[in-house]
Design a protein around this motif. Sequence first.
Motif, PDB file in Angstrom:
ATOM      1  N   PHE A 161     -26.907 -26.381 -34.556  1.00  0.00           N
ATOM      2  CA  PHE A 161     -25.841 -26.956 -35.625  1.00  0.00           C
ATOM      3  C   PHE A 161     -26.047 -25.997 -37.264  1.00  0.00           C
ATOM      4  O   PHE A 161     -26.409 -26.228 -37.937  1.00  0.00           O
ATOM      5  N   SER A 162     -24.655 -25.128 -36.722  1.00  0.00           N
ATOM      6  CA  SER A 162     -24.654 -24.349 -37.881  1.00  0.00           C
ATOM      7  C   SER A 162     -23.555 -23.702 -39.006  1.00  0.00           C
ATOM      8  O   SER A 162     -23.272 -22.667 -40.305  1.00  0.00           O
ATOM      9  N   SER A 163     -22.769 -25.177 -38.812  1.00  0.00           N
ATOM     10  CA  SER A 163     -21.896 -24.737 -39.306  1.00  0.00           C
ATOM     11  C   SER A 163     -21.094 -26.433 -39.286  1.00  0.00           C
ATOM     12  O   SER A 163     -21.604 -26.668 -38.728  1.00  0.00           O
ATOM     13  N   TYR A 164     -19.681 -26.250 -40.579  1.00  0.00           N
ATOM     14  CA  TYR A 164     -18.567 -27.395 -40.483  1.00  0.00           C
ATOM     15  C   TYR A 164     -18.908 -27.903 -39.061  1.00  0.00           C
ATOM     16  O   TYR A 164     -18.185 -29.198 -38.255  1.00  0.00           O
ATOM     17  N   GLU A 165     -17.965 -26.426 -38.917  1.00  0.00           N
ATOM     18  CA  GLU A 165     -17.109 -26.531 -37.543  1.00  0.00           C
ATOM     19  C   GLU A 165     -18.281 -27.063 -36.578  1.00  0.00           C
ATOM     20  O   GLU A 165     -18.135 -27.980 -35.161  1.00  0.00           O
ATOM     21  N   LYS A 166     -19.163 -26.099 -35.855  1.00  0.00           N
ATOM     22  CA  LYS A 166     -20.104 -26.654 -35.407  1.00  0.00           C
ATOM     23  C   LYS A 166     -20.476 -28.139 -34.671  1.00  0.00           C
ATOM     24  O   LYS A 166     -21.420 -28.603 -33.511  1.00  0.00           O
ATOM     25  N   GLY A 167     -21.124 -28.200 -36.165  1.00  0.00           N
ATOM     26  CA  GLY A 167     -21.015 -29.743 -35.677  1.00  0.00           C
ATOM     27  C   GLY A 167     -20.365 -30.567 -35.317  1.00  0.00           C
ATOM     28  O   GLY A 167     -20.565 -31.452 -34.400  1.00  0.00           O
TER      29      GLY A 167
END
Length: 80
Positions: free
Chosen positions: A61-67
């Motif tokens: 979970f490394s970014s807003y979009e990846k989440g």
Amino acid sequence: MTNTEKYNKAFVECFGVTVEQLSGLKYQDVQAWDSVGHMGLVAALEDAFDIMMDTDDIIDFSSYEKGKEILSKAEYGVEF
């Protein structure tokens, strides 16, 4: 409240950012998103969506979009 609103609310409350800042937001882009803040975000999302995230997904979970991508997996069933 929609799932997107719940998701955004977790970021806004955990990191003190605005909704406008969320697009493209990545781990450590803001001071509050450090390792401790990351676990706070995970806890907030688990509460909001009544899920328990896998360790590998928490690490990825490394970014807003990846989440969003992670939470959209069949095992979590969150639709955006």
